[in-house]
Design a protein around this motif. Structure first.
Motif, PDB file in Angstrom:
ATOM      1  N   ASN A 299       0.874  -1.167   0.000  1.00  0.00           N
ATOM      2  CA  ASN A 299       0.000   0.000   0.000  1.00  0.00           C
ATOM      3  C   ASN A 299       0.914   1.221   0.000  1.00  0.00           C
ATOM      4  OD1 ASN A 299      -1.672   2.187   0.693  1.00  0.00           O
ATOM      5  ND2 ASN A 299      -3.056   0.886   1.861  1.00  0.00           N
ATOM      6  N   MET A 300       0.753   2.084  -1.000  1.00  0.00           N
ATOM      7  CA  MET A 300       1.719   3.170  -1.167  1.00  0.00           C
ATOM      8  C   MET A 300       1.059   4.392  -1.782  1.00  0.00           C
ATOM      9  SD  MET A 300       3.740   1.529  -4.434  1.00  0.00           S
ATOM     10  CE  MET A 300       2.797   0.834  -5.803  1.00  0.00           C
ATOM     11  N   ASP A 301       1.770   5.524  -1.681  1.00  0.00           N
ATOM     12  CA  ASP A 301       1.463   6.742  -2.420  1.00  0.00           C
ATOM     13  C   ASP A 301       2.606   6.964  -3.401  1.00  0.00           C
ATOM     14  OD1 ASP A 301      -0.666   7.052  -0.648  1.00  0.00           O
ATOM     15  OD2 ASP A 301       0.408   8.507   0.602  1.00  0.00           O
ATOM     16  N   PHE A 302       2.271   7.344  -4.638  1.00  0.00           N
ATOM     17  CA  PHE A 302       3.341   7.583  -5.596  1.00  0.00           C
ATOM     18  C   PHE A 302       2.917   8.616  -6.623  1.00  0.00           C
ATOM     19  CE2 PHE A 302       0.851   4.228  -7.555  1.00  0.00           C
ATOM     20  CZ  PHE A 302       0.916   4.457  -8.919  1.00  0.00           C
ATOM     21  N   GLU A 303       3.895   9.102  -7.381  1.00  0.00           N
ATOM     22  CA  GLU A 303       3.655  10.038  -8.467  1.00  0.00           C
ATOM     23  C   GLU A 303       4.087   9.399  -9.776  1.00  0.00           C
ATOM     24  OE1 GLU A 303       5.472  13.828  -7.915  1.00  0.00           O
ATOM     25  OE2 GLU A 303       4.644  14.110  -5.894  1.00  0.00           O
ATOM     26  N   GLN A 304       3.253   9.580 -10.811  1.00  0.00           N
ATOM     27  CA  GLN A 304       3.590   9.093 -12.145  1.00  0.00           C
ATOM     28  C   GLN A 304       3.980  10.280 -13.005  1.00  0.00           C
ATOM     29  OE1 GLN A 304       3.611   5.713 -12.992  1.00  0.00           O
ATOM     30  NE2 GLN A 304       4.822   6.572 -14.659  1.00  0.00           N
ATOM     31  N   ALA A 305       5.254  10.310 -13.419  1.00  0.00           N
ATOM     32  CA  ALA A 305       5.747  11.418 -14.227  1.00  0.00           C
ATOM     33  C   ALA A 305       5.284  11.265 -15.670  1.00  0.00           C
ATOM     34  CB  ALA A 305       7.270  11.481 -14.161  1.00  0.00           C
ATOM     35  N   GLY A 306       5.426  12.338 -16.423  1.00  0.00           N
ATOM     36  CA  GLY A 306       5.190  12.256 -17.853  1.00  0.00           C
ATOM     37  C   GLY A 306       6.218  11.363 -18.519  1.00  0.00           C
ATOM     38  N   ALA A 307       6.024  11.071 -19.788  1.00  0.00           N
ATOM     39  CA  ALA A 307       6.894  10.141 -20.510  1.00  0.00           C
ATOM     40  C   ALA A 307       7.929  10.907 -21.339  1.00  0.00           C
ATOM     41  CB  ALA A 307       6.063   9.234 -21.404  1.00  0.00           C
ATOM     42  N   ARG A 308       9.190  10.515 -21.202  1.00  0.00           N
ATOM     43  CA  ARG A 308      10.290  11.109 -21.964  1.00  0.00           C
ATOM     44  C   ARG A 308      10.747  10.135 -23.046  1.00  0.00           C
ATOM     45  NH1 ARG A 308      10.472  16.525 -20.514  1.00  0.00           N
ATOM     46  NH2 ARG A 308      10.198  16.717 -18.246  1.00  0.00           N
ATOM     47  N   VAL A 309      11.171  10.678 -24.167  1.00  0.00           N
ATOM     48  CA  VAL A 309      11.547   9.865 -25.316  1.00  0.00           C
ATOM     49  C   VAL A 309      12.925   9.245 -25.118  1.00  0.00           C
ATOM     50  CG1 VAL A 309      12.112   9.926 -27.774  1.00  0.00           C
ATOM     51  CG2 VAL A 309      10.127  11.168 -26.922  1.00  0.00           C
ATOM     52  N   ILE A 310      13.016   7.941 -25.367  1.00  0.00           N
ATOM     53  CA  ILE A 310      14.316   7.267 -25.472  1.00  0.00           C
ATOM     54  C   ILE A 310      14.739   7.238 -26.939  1.00  0.00           C
ATOM     55  CG2 ILE A 310      15.546   5.082 -25.135  1.00  0.00           C
ATOM     56  CD1 ILE A 310      13.760   4.514 -22.769  1.00  0.00           C
ATOM     57  N   VAL A 311      13.847   6.742 -27.812  1.00  0.00           N
ATOM     58  CA  VAL A 311      14.043   6.795 -29.259  1.00  0.00           C
ATOM     59  C   VAL A 311      12.687   7.047 -29.888  1.00  0.00           C
ATOM     60  CG1 VAL A 311      16.113   5.343 -29.345  1.00  0.00           C
ATOM     61  CG2 VAL A 311      13.849   4.287 -29.484  1.00  0.00           C
ATOM     62  N   GLU A 312      12.668   7.681 -31.051  1.00  0.00           N
ATOM     63  CA  GLU A 312      11.412   7.942 -31.732  1.00  0.00           C
ATOM     64  C   GLU A 312      11.639   7.963 -33.227  1.00  0.00           C
ATOM     65  OE1 GLU A 312       9.851  11.793 -30.764  1.00  0.00           O
ATOM     66  OE2 GLU A 312      11.780  12.793 -31.006  1.00  0.00           O
ATOM     67  N   GLN A 313      10.551   7.826 -33.970  1.00  0.00           N
ATOM     68  CA  GLN A 313      10.593   7.869 -35.403  1.00  0.00           C
ATOM     69  C   GLN A 313       9.268   8.399 -35.925  1.00  0.00           C
ATOM     70  OE1 GLN A 313      12.120   4.345 -37.205  1.00  0.00           O
ATOM     71  NE2 GLN A 313      11.613   4.952 -39.297  1.00  0.00           N
ATOM     72  N   GLY A 314       9.311   9.473 -36.689  1.00  0.00           N
ATOM     73  CA  GLY A 314       8.112  10.032 -37.276  1.00  0.00           C
ATOM     74  C   GLY A 314       8.099   9.771 -38.767  1.00  0.00           C
ATOM     75  N   TYR A 315       6.931   9.813 -39.357  1.00  0.00           N
ATOM     76  CA  TYR A 315       6.783   9.536 -40.781  1.00  0.00           C
ATOM     77  C   TYR A 315       6.043  10.683 -41.440  1.00  0.00           C
ATOM     78  CZ  TYR A 315       8.018   4.887 -39.221  1.00  0.00           C
ATOM     79  OH  TYR A 315       8.663   3.825 -38.635  1.00  0.00           O
ATOM     80  N   VAL A 316       6.453  11.013 -42.643  1.00  0.00           N
ATOM     81  CA  VAL A 316       5.834  12.096 -43.398  1.00  0.00           C
ATOM     82  C   VAL A 316       4.848  11.496 -44.414  1.00  0.00           C
ATOM     83  CG1 VAL A 316       6.207  14.028 -44.945  1.00  0.00           C
ATOM     84  CG2 VAL A 316       7.884  13.524 -43.163  1.00  0.00           C
TER      85      VAL A 316
END
Length: 316
Positions: A299-316
């Motif tokens: 049983n705990m209290d915690f915070e969930q941070a936003g997500a940071r990119v390790i690797v990414e790939q976008g397409y046009v």
């Protein structure tokens, strides 16, 4: 060039981080298949060709968790002023290490929430859109506390079996049942020690620890947290190509632990086959009954941070 995200009225997306209060987690290590778990990781985390990293599962023991979060809310204004909600997550986690391609040293340990079911639409939308969580709505049952001797269950609304004449309906995917074993404390201690040794042995096989990973593990002793790794993709309008694919990480920082320990008795896990959610095919978790290993409660209290990119790939 990235465009700013538009938060317009009726759009339920809220900015992280999120604060979680009174999160009651029950966990059960299961018997899976390392090769099938790795195949799942290869088709998700390792699918970005330009990535300099390779992600490798540790062992063959996925973790099944049921977590009832009493109160969750954004910590970012103005969303922090909107209100709060209860959320329940049922997750299958895969332990994963990051390596540089061509180097077998484990640089960082992550937990990959490969399959998640939640009980409310707000959690589903925010989780999928922001973090990329593979979330699905569910019905469930679970004990109110660790002393309650009631079953855990998970039901999903899906097509079963796959067939043109099948109408969507609710089906049970799994059930966890407590069985009193009447073992004395010495037998319980022996079994617990044996299970811990087996899990550690699985994780250590083929893993070469780097100084970065050792530093991470030691830092977790004084500042407890759980580093999640995530796979996020956005399909095009034909669901044929991905407009964006990324591997992300999001730390869960534990602010307080109110109670923690192993659960008494044995826990029998009964896995059903659903065509849409084939756990045996995905992770090697066999259909039928098996005994959970190291059942625990926290049983705990915690915070969930936003997500940071390790690797990414976008397409046009």
């Amino acid at each position: 060039m990235a465009l700013p995200y538009i938060h317009y009225p009726s759009n339920p997306i809220a900015k992280p981080p999120c604060g979680m209060k009174d999160a009651r987690m029950f966990g059960f290590f299961l018997v899976g298949c390392e090769q099938k778990m790795q195949h799942f990781v290869d088709t998700t985390l390792n699918s970005i060709d330009s990535s300099p990293y390779f992600f490798k599962v540790l062992g063959s023991s996925p973790l099944l968790s049921f977590t009832d979060i009493t109160r969750i809310a954004s910590l970012q204004a103005p969303f922090s002023e909107y209100g709060w909600m209860q959320e329940t997550d049922i997750i299958i986690w895969l332990p994963v290490v990051k390596q540089e391609k061509g180097d077998d040293r484990a640089l960082h340990l992550y937990w990959f929430p490969a399959f998640i079911c939640v009980n409310n639409i707000n959690a589903l939308i925010n989780g999928r859109e922001i973090w990329g969580y593979n979330k699905y709505l569910c019905r469930y049952s679970m004990p109110e506390n660790k002393r309650a001797n009631s079953d855990f269950s998970l039901q999903l609304e899906t097509f079963q079996p796959y067939h043109p004449n099948t109408q969507m309906a609710w089906h049970e995917l799994l059930r966890v049942r407590r069985v009193d074993d009447n073992d004395n404390w010495l037998s319980e201690a022996y079994e617990t020690t044996k299970e811990i040794a087996e899990l550690l042995s699985q994780g250590a096989q083929g893993a070469h620890l780097s100084k970065e990973l050792i530093k991470q593990l030691l830092g977790g002793v004084t500042h407890p947290y759980l580093d999640q790794i995530l796979f996020k993709q956005c399909p095009d309008g034909m669901a044929q190509n991905s407009l964006y694919s990324a591997v992300l990480h999001s730390p869960s920082t534990i602010n307080a632990i109110h109670e923690v320990g192993l659960l008494e008795g044995e826990y029998e896990v009964d896995i059903r086959h659903l065509d849409a959610f084939p756990l045996q095919q995905l992770f090697g978790i066999a259909t039928g009954k098996q005994w959970a290993r190291l059942p625990y409660y926290v049983n705990m209290d915690f915070e969930q941070a936003g997500a940071r990119v390790i690797v990414e790939q976008g397409y046009v």
